[in-house]
Design a protein around this motif. Structure first.
Motif, short mmCIF file in Angstrom:
data_model
loop_
_atom_site.label_atom_id
_atom_site.label_comp_id
_atom_site.label_asym_id
_atom_site.label_seq_id
_atom_site.Cartn_x
_atom_site.Cartn_y
_atom_site.Cartn_z
N THR A 50 32.81 24.41 36.34
CA THR A 50 32.37 24.44 34.91
C THR A 50 33.45 23.68 34.19
O THR A 50 34.48 23.34 34.62
CB THR A 50 31.79 25.70 34.29
OG1 THR A 50 33.06 26.57 34.25
CG2 THR A 50 30.65 25.95 35.25
N ALA A 51 33.21 23.55 32.79
CA ALA A 51 34.05 23.10 31.83
C ALA A 51 35.20 24.16 31.38
O ALA A 51 36.33 23.52 31.21
CB ALA A 51 33.27 22.73 30.58
N THR A 52 35.08 25.15 31.96
CA THR A 52 36.07 26.15 31.69
C THR A 52 36.80 26.77 32.72
O THR A 52 37.89 27.33 32.70
CB THR A 52 35.39 27.52 30.61
OG1 THR A 52 34.52 28.05 31.44
CG2 THR A 52 35.05 27.01 29.54
N LYS A 53 36.09 26.96 33.88
CA LYS A 53 36.60 27.63 35.25
C LYS A 53 35.86 27.10 36.42
O LYS A 53 34.73 26.31 36.38
CB LYS A 53 36.68 29.06 35.07
CG LYS A 53 35.07 29.60 35.01
CD LYS A 53 35.01 30.93 34.82
CE LYS A 53 33.72 31.53 35.00
NZ LYS A 53 33.73 32.91 35.03
N THR A 54 36.48 27.45 37.54
CA THR A 54 35.91 27.03 38.96
C THR A 54 35.89 28.36 39.62
O THR A 54 36.74 29.03 39.73
CB THR A 54 37.08 26.15 39.60
OG1 THR A 54 37.11 24.76 38.87
CG2 THR A 54 36.62 26.00 40.96
N THR A 55 34.65 28.49 39.91
CA THR A 55 34.22 29.89 40.86
C THR A 55 33.86 29.52 42.21
O THR A 55 33.31 28.40 42.53
CB THR A 55 32.99 30.47 40.05
OG1 THR A 55 32.16 29.60 40.05
CG2 THR A 55 33.53 30.97 38.56
N THR A 56 34.30 30.68 43.00
CA THR A 56 34.05 30.16 44.50
C THR A 56 33.31 31.41 45.09
O THR A 56 33.58 32.65 44.43
CB THR A 56 35.29 29.97 45.21
OG1 THR A 56 36.37 31.13 44.82
CG2 THR A 56 36.01 28.98 44.69
#
Length: 286
Positions: A50-56
């Protein structure tokens, strides 16, 4: 006292070597080892950016199963034709480079100029430049269309083999243009052969054909192996490689899994070359 001096000298040499290799080692850790390890980690994750973070989210072997067993178009539909094309390209490039290197090793006026001509495209032609040439249809052989060679190939071969062969012939000039490194490797290898071996062969009555098969080719075997390795790696990272475009289009976790599958395929090809070279070397020693 002498022992202490030797130990101190060895320690200084060790520290000097470590100091000189440290910039490369640090660069490798941060710019290669970490990204490679991180891509392996990502290949087992469902990645959301996303624009604010990367989630896994850990999903195990899902990406690998999807690529290998569920969606053949992602890998097989374009990989298999490319592998067939590579089977033609590898011997063409290596044999061409070997013959040109033998010619360029001869003494004739302008030898240095012609060596530069063959190697200059390696410096000037980047991957994107070569790709643009191929996109514009450059690099084909003029007699292909004049004598309808493509039609003859299609009439006598199945589409499985005719399509990659025609693709090679349509970019034949650029393929040979891209073989400057192999020529330089063979040229350096040819110069390691002592002239006294050729003089002895001429005294015994051997002609150029016999000296090539009995002296030149056996002595060039390690360099042929080196060029085969280089050519395989170079082809698998060639601008026209369809798998590279697939990698760029895929979702990041899936992209990482596809990268590792592709890496294992390259490693498999290289392992075959190592096995063949080991057997050839063993037979020569015997």
């Amino acid at each position: 006292m002498n022992r202490k001096a030797r130990l101190r000298s060895s320690l200084i040499e060790y520290l000097e070597g470590t100091l000189f290799i440290a910039p490369w080692f640090i660069g490798f850790i941060f710019f290669m080892a970490f990204p490679i390890g991180y891509s392996l980690f990502m290949s087992f994750q469902d990645v959301t950016i996303t624009a604010t973070k990367t989630t896994t989210r850990y999903i195990g072997w899902t990406h690998y199963k999807y690529i290998l067993f569920e969606n053949g178009s992602l890998l097989y539909n374009q990989l298999l034709p490319f592998l067939r094309q590579a089977l033609f390209m590898i011997p063409i490039i290596v044999i061409f480079a070997l013959l040109i290197a033998i010619i360029l090793n001869q003494k004739f006026p302008g030898r240095t100029f012609f060596r530069a001509i063959f190697f200059l495209p390696v410096i000037l032609a980047t991957g994107e430049v070569v790709k643009e040439f191929l996109t514009q249809g450059e690099g084909d052989l003029g007699f292909m269309s004049k004598f309808n060679i493509s039609g003859l190939i299609q009439a006598n071969l199945s589409a499985t083999w005719s399509d990659p062969l025609i693709s090679i012939l349509n970019s034949f000039v650029l393929i040979l243009w891209y073989s400057g490194v192999q020529i330089m490797i063979f040229l350096g290898g040819r110069q390691t052969i002592s002239n006294s071996a050729y003089e002895a062969a001429r005294i015994d009555g051997a002609g150029p054909w016999e000296t090539f098969w009995k002296i030149t080719l056996p002595a060039m075997t390690p360099f042929i192996f080196l060029n085969l390795i280089y050519t395989v790696v170079d082809l698998f990272t060639f601008p026209t490689n369809p798998i590279l475009s697939k990698v760029r289009e895929s979702e990041y976790g899936q992209y990482s899994a596809l990268f590792w599958i592709y890496f294992m395929i390259i490693a498999f090809f290289l392992a075959i070359l190592f096995i063949i070279f080991a057997r050839v070397t063993k037979s020569h020693r015997a």
